[in-house]
Design a protein around this motif. Structure first.
Motif, PDB file in Angstrom:
ATOM      1  N   ALA A 318       0.830  -1.207   0.000  1.00 48.83           N
ATOM      2  CA  ALA A 318       0.000   0.000   0.000  1.00 48.83           C
ATOM      3  C   ALA A 318       0.866   1.259   0.000  1.00 48.83           C
ATOM      4  O   ALA A 318       0.584   2.221  -0.725  1.00 48.83           O
ATOM      5  CB  ALA A 318      -0.939  -0.010   1.206  1.00 48.83           C
ATOM      6  N   ALA A 319       1.936   1.255   0.807  1.00 42.76           N
ATOM      7  CA  ALA A 319       2.839   2.407   0.856  1.00 42.76           C
ATOM      8  C   ALA A 319       3.544   2.600  -0.483  1.00 42.76           C
ATOM      9  O   ALA A 319       3.730   3.732  -0.949  1.00 42.76           O
ATOM     10  CB  ALA A 319       3.854   2.225   1.982  1.00 42.76           C
ATOM     11  N   ALA A 320       3.944   1.489  -1.117  1.00 46.91           N
ATOM     12  CA  ALA A 320       4.614   1.573  -2.415  1.00 46.91           C
ATOM     13  C   ALA A 320       3.681   2.142  -3.475  1.00 46.91           C
ATOM     14  O   ALA A 320       4.090   2.961  -4.312  1.00 46.91           O
ATOM     15  CB  ALA A 320       5.118   0.193  -2.834  1.00 46.91           C
ATOM     16  N   GLU A 321       2.423   1.726  -3.452  1.00 45.83           N
ATOM     17  CA  GLU A 321       1.457   2.260  -4.422  1.00 45.83           C
ATOM     18  C   GLU A 321       1.289   3.759  -4.275  1.00 45.83           C
ATOM     19  O   GLU A 321       1.227   4.494  -5.271  1.00 45.83           O
ATOM     20  CB  GLU A 321       0.109   1.557  -4.251  1.00 45.83           C
ATOM     21  N   LEU A 322       1.188   4.231  -3.042  1.00 45.61           N
ATOM     22  CA  LEU A 322       1.029   5.665  -2.814  1.00 45.61           C
ATOM     23  C   LEU A 322       2.244   6.435  -3.339  1.00 45.61           C
ATOM     24  O   LEU A 322       2.102   7.479  -3.986  1.00 45.61           O
ATOM     25  CB  LEU A 322       0.837   5.940  -1.322  1.00 45.61           C
ATOM     26  N   ARG A 323       3.427   5.904  -3.059  1.00 47.84           N
ATOM     27  CA  ARG A 323       4.648   6.576  -3.512  1.00 47.84           C
ATOM     28  C   ARG A 323       4.760   6.548  -5.032  1.00 47.84           C
ATOM     29  O   ARG A 323       5.176   7.526  -5.651  1.00 47.84           O
ATOM     30  CB  ARG A 323       5.860   5.887  -2.874  1.00 47.84           C
ATOM     31  N   PHE A 324       4.369   5.433  -5.634  1.00 50.46           N
ATOM     32  CA  PHE A 324       4.408   5.310  -7.095  1.00 50.46           C
ATOM     33  C   PHE A 324       3.438   6.294  -7.735  1.00 50.46           C
ATOM     34  O   PHE A 324       3.770   6.981  -8.717  1.00 50.46           O
ATOM     35  CB  PHE A 324       4.066   3.876  -7.494  1.00 50.46           C
ATOM     36  N   ASP A 325       2.227   6.374  -7.173  1.00 47.89           N
ATOM     37  CA  ASP A 325       1.224   7.304  -7.708  1.00 47.89           C
ATOM     38  C   ASP A 325       1.716   8.749  -7.637  1.00 47.89           C
ATOM     39  O   ASP A 325       1.528   9.535  -8.578  1.00 47.89           O
ATOM     40  CB  ASP A 325      -0.091   7.168  -6.933  1.00 47.89           C
ATOM     41  N   SER A 326       2.341   9.099  -6.514  1.00 49.06           N
ATOM     42  CA  SER A 326       2.855  10.459  -6.352  1.00 49.06           C
ATOM     43  C   SER A 326       3.953  10.744  -7.363  1.00 49.06           C
ATOM     44  O   SER A 326       4.008  11.835  -7.953  1.00 49.06           O
ATOM     45  CB  SER A 326       3.387  10.658  -4.932  1.00 49.06           C
ATOM     46  N   ALA A 327       4.836   9.757  -7.577  1.00 50.81           N
ATOM     47  CA  ALA A 327       5.916   9.937  -8.545  1.00 50.81           C
ATOM     48  C   ALA A 327       5.362  10.078  -9.961  1.00 50.81           C
ATOM     49  O   ALA A 327       5.855  10.897 -10.754  1.00 50.81           O
ATOM     50  CB  ALA A 327       6.890   8.760  -8.469  1.00 50.81           C
ATOM     51  N   GLN A 328       4.333   9.296 -10.272  1.00 52.51           N
ATOM     52  CA  GLN A 328       3.740   9.402 -11.599  1.00 52.51           C
ATOM     53  C   GLN A 328       3.102  10.766 -11.800  1.00 52.51           C
ATOM     54  O   GLN A 328       3.234  11.378 -12.867  1.00 52.51           O
ATOM     55  CB  GLN A 328       2.706   8.304 -11.800  1.00 52.51           C
ATOM     56  N   ALA A 329       2.412  11.257 -10.775  1.00 53.08           N
ATOM     57  CA  ALA A 329       1.785  12.578 -10.881  1.00 53.08           C
ATOM     58  C   ALA A 329       2.839  13.664 -11.074  1.00 53.08           C
ATOM     59  O   ALA A 329       2.594  14.672 -11.753  1.00 53.08           O
ATOM     60  CB  ALA A 329       0.954  12.858  -9.632  1.00 53.08           C
ATOM     61  N   ALA A 330       4.023  13.473 -10.494  1.00 53.01           N
ATOM     62  CA  ALA A 330       5.113  14.441 -10.619  1.00 53.01           C
ATOM     63  C   ALA A 330       5.965  14.193 -11.859  1.00 53.01           C
ATOM     64  O   ALA A 330       6.966  14.884 -12.063  1.00 53.01           O
ATOM     65  CB  ALA A 330       5.985  14.397  -9.370  1.00 53.01           C
ATOM     66  N   ARG A 331       5.602  13.196 -12.668  1.00 55.77           N
ATOM     67  CA  ARG A 331       6.350  12.819 -13.871  1.00 55.77           C
ATOM     68  C   ARG A 331       7.800  12.470 -13.529  1.00 55.77           C
ATOM     69  O   ARG A 331       8.733  12.798 -14.259  1.00 55.77           O
ATOM     70  CB  ARG A 331       6.297  13.933 -14.931  1.00 55.77           C
ATOM     71  N   ASP A 332       7.970  11.788 -12.400  1.00 51.83           N
ATOM     72  CA  ASP A 332       9.298  11.406 -11.917  1.00 51.83           C
ATOM     73  C   ASP A 332       9.523   9.925 -12.221  1.00 51.83           C
ATOM     74  O   ASP A 332       9.267   9.044 -11.402  1.00 51.83           O
ATOM     75  CB  ASP A 332       9.385  11.670 -10.411  1.00 51.83           C
ATOM     76  N   ALA A 333      10.023   9.652 -13.439  1.00 53.37           N
ATOM     77  CA  ALA A 333      10.192   8.270 -13.874  1.00 53.37           C
ATOM     78  C   ALA A 333      11.229   7.535 -13.035  1.00 53.37           C
ATOM     79  O   ALA A 333      11.103   6.330 -12.779  1.00 53.37           O
ATOM     80  CB  ALA A 333      10.583   8.227 -15.347  1.00 53.37           C
ATOM     81  N   GLY A 334      12.258   8.248 -12.592  1.00 52.95           N
ATOM     82  CA  GLY A 334      13.288   7.602 -11.795  1.00 52.95           C
ATOM     83  C   GLY A 334      12.749   7.048 -10.494  1.00 52.95           C
ATOM     84  O   GLY A 334      13.051   5.914 -10.106  1.00 52.95           O
ATOM     85  N   THR A 335      11.917   7.831  -9.802  1.00 56.18           N
ATOM     86  CA  THR A 335      11.325   7.352  -8.553  1.00 56.18           C
ATOM     87  C   THR A 335      10.331   6.234  -8.814  1.00 56.18           C
ATOM     88  O   THR A 335      10.243   5.275  -8.032  1.00 56.18           O
ATOM     89  CB  THR A 335      10.637   8.509  -7.808  1.00 56.18           C
ATOM     90  N   MET A 336       9.583   6.315  -9.915  1.00 61.83           N
ATOM     91  CA  MET A 336       8.656   5.237 -10.266  1.00 61.83           C
ATOM     92  C   MET A 336       9.406   3.916 -10.413  1.00 61.83           C
ATOM     93  O   MET A 336       8.989   2.880  -9.870  1.00 61.83           O
ATOM     94  CB  MET A 336       7.910   5.573 -11.560  1.00 61.83           C
ATOM     95  N   ALA A 337      10.528   3.959 -11.127  1.00 68.44           N
ATOM     96  CA  ALA A 337      11.328   2.739 -11.304  1.00 68.44           C
ATOM     97  C   ALA A 337      11.916   2.279  -9.975  1.00 68.44           C
ATOM     98  O   ALA A 337      11.944   1.083  -9.675  1.00 68.44           O
ATOM     99  CB  ALA A 337      12.440   3.001 -12.318  1.00 68.44           C
ATOM    100  N   GLU A 338      12.354   3.221  -9.151  1.00 68.21           N
ATOM    101  CA  GLU A 338      12.933   2.881  -7.853  1.00 68.21           C
ATOM    102  C   GLU A 338      11.911   2.186  -6.957  1.00 68.21           C
ATOM    103  O   GLU A 338      12.222   1.197  -6.285  1.00 68.21           O
ATOM    104  CB  GLU A 338      13.434   4.163  -7.178  1.00 68.21           C
ATOM    105  N   VAL A 339      10.685   2.697  -6.973  1.00 61.29           N
ATOM    106  CA  VAL A 339       9.635   2.086  -6.153  1.00 61.29           C
ATOM    107  C   VAL A 339       9.359   0.664  -6.616  1.00 61.29           C
ATOM    108  O   VAL A 339       9.197  -0.253  -5.799  1.00 61.29           O
ATOM    109  CB  VAL A 339       8.347   2.930  -6.207  1.00 61.29           C
ATOM    110  N   ALA A 340       9.304   0.455  -7.925  1.00 60.46           N
ATOM    111  CA  ALA A 340       9.036  -0.885  -8.452  1.00 60.46           C
ATOM    112  C   ALA A 340      10.139  -1.860  -8.052  1.00 60.46           C
ATOM    113  O   ALA A 340       9.866  -3.001  -7.655  1.00 60.46           O
ATOM    114  CB  ALA A 340       8.902  -0.832  -9.969  1.00 60.46           C
ATOM    115  N   VAL A 341      11.396  -1.422  -8.115  1.00 57.68           N
ATOM    116  CA  VAL A 341      12.506  -2.287  -7.725  1.00 57.68           C
ATOM    117  C   VAL A 341      12.435  -2.593  -6.236  1.00 57.68           C
ATOM    118  O   VAL A 341      12.622  -3.739  -5.811  1.00 57.68           O
ATOM    119  CB  VAL A 341      13.847  -1.627  -8.079  1.00 57.68           C
TER     120      VAL A 341
END
Length: 452
Positions: A318-341
């Motif tokens: 749940a925490a990872a999803e929230l962080r991923f959603d926030s990164a996507q909204a900010a167009r931060d691809a690096g953080t999106m990939a980091e969260v997935a890893v």
């Protein structure tokens, strides 16, 4: 090894999860490091996947705790008398458990475990270990249900609809003057819209069962991802973890929070009702140095360092999803990939958990969704200038490199297929990986990126 420092450890849940690694290491350290360690598979011995559960448990203790273990099998020696079939195997199991420096038993069916341990006379061995203060004995989840004078048949009541009734327990705590029925998973909240507290009993059924207990006894509840450590040498009781230990008598509860250490005598008084029903204050163990106060918050943060501070896999996802959603909204691809890893690493860390229904498949579904969303972002970048495409592909290929390094080749292949669908072709070399945007002409094609 110092097996004379006897400890009885009861865990409410999470016994082979990342949240308990720190505690397991502490227990092993008290034995001096190397120890003859045994896992009693009895509570889950009836399950068809028992070999897989045992393998995951052994791997957890080997990798996370540095402890080599052997399995004490759920032998089918139904008649352990001399000369009976299976007598030799049952004797070996009893001797293995009796001599072990460290014994562990966990999830499964309390009623099945009690029946088997009675048949094989293993209950006698476990009581002897506690009575003489020998080694470390860890009883978790279903096994923790069995240690009181009364035991809860969880499967029969919750899954088969049998009327609530107590079974006769092992009464390991009887030798310590604690007439209790131990209930792990005390704060369980899996039911959502229905009450699954008190190891899936709920309040009405627990209240009904309480009337069947003697006046001088109590229910000893242990929250999930929480442990109660009884030092058999110093007669001190410590509550460890994120939750509480609860002493419940006739509907009235005394919660003892994590981080608390109290004398065994005080716990006896709380159980028998001869002490005031107040919450004991956390205190330093007798003889401890100035820095020995228990910081349960710090201990818990240490156990959950790889999960973003979450105590369960569900919370981590749940925490990872929230962080991923926030990164996507900010167009931060690096953080999106980091969260997935990071989420893939968390799933791997929880893969050794012996308890069922921990959400592994759901977590992987969420991870696959993150990869698809990353791929969609990359696809949109294909119609934009090359520098935009590069900013998306670099972290995406970094994700693929780390997935392959972690052995998650199926997920790495999903990344390849996703970018291929958007027109990007990957070519793996010994030095790394190169990508080409196939919609470009040959002299415009962009080459190497040192990502695997």
């Amino acid at each position: 090894m110092n097996a004379g420092n006897g400890l009885l450890v009861l865990m409410g849940s999470g016994e082979t999860s990342p949240t308990m690694v720190t505690l397991h290491r502490e227990l092993l350290a008290q034995l001096g490091g190397d120890a003859d360690a045994v896992i009693l598979e009895t509570p889950y011995g009836f399950q068809v996947n028992r070999d897989d559960i045992s393998t995951r448990a052994r791997e957890y203790f080997r990798r996370s705790v540095g402890l080599a273990t052997v399995i004490a099998p759920d032998t089918q020696a139904d008649a352990p008398s001399i000369g009976a079939p299976g007598h030799g195997e049952a004797d070996k199991v009893r001797d293995l458990v009796r001599r072990a420096d460290w014994v562990f038993s966990g999830p499964g069916s309390p009623s099945y475990a009690l029946n088997r341990w009675h048949t094989l006379r293993l209950g006698e061995i476990l009581r002897e270990r506690v009575a003489r203060g020998y080694g470390v004995t860890v009883m978790a989840s279903a096994a923790a249900c069995t240690v009181g004078f009364a035991a809860l048949p969880v499967y029969e009541v919750y899954k088969a609809g049998h009327p609530p009734a107590w079974l006769t327990g092992l009464d390991l705590l009887g030798a310590l003057g604690l007439p209790v029925a131990v209930i792990p998973h005390y704060d369980n909240a899996e039911g959502g819209t229905h009450d699954t507290r008190f190891c899936y009993l709920g309040e009405p059924r627990l209240a009904a069962l309480e009337h069947e207990l003697p006046d001088e006894s109590a229910v000893l509840g242990i929250d999930e991802h929480t442990a109660v450590i009884v030092d058999l040498r110093t007669s001190l009781v410590r509550v460890w973890g994120r939750g509480v230990m609860t002493i419940r008598r006739q509907g009235a509860s005394v919660p003892v929070p994590g981080g608390t250490t109290l004398p065994l005598e005080q716990l006896r008084d709380l159980v028998t009702g001869t002490a005031p029903a107040v919450v004991p204050l956390p205190r330093r163990p007798a003889g401890a140095g100035a820095g020995a106060d228990i910081d349960v918050g710090a201990a818990h943060r240490a156990t959950t360092a790889g999960t973003g501070g979450a105590a369960t896999l569900q919370e981590a996802v749940a925490a990872a999803e929230l962080r991923f959603d926030s990164a996507q909204a900010a167009r931060d691809a690096g953080t999106m990939a980091e969260v997935a890893v990071e989420l893939e690493s968390v799933i791997a860390a929880w893969s050794a958990d012996m308890e069922e229904d921990q959400g592994g498949e759901w977590a992987r579904t969420v991870l696959h969704g993150m990869i698809r969303r990353l791929a969609q972002a990359a696809g949109r970048g294909l119609s934009e200038p090359e520098h935009t495409l590069g900013r998306i592909l670099v972290p995406l290929l970094g994700l693929r490199r780390r997935l392959r390094a972690d052995g998650a080749y199926d997920l790495a292949d999903e990344v390849r297929e996703a970018v291929a669908a958007g027109g990007v072709r990957l070519h793996d070399t010994a030095e790394g990986s190169e990508w080409q945007w196939e919609e470009q002409t040959d002299d415009q094609q962009t080459g190497s990126r040192s990502q695997a």
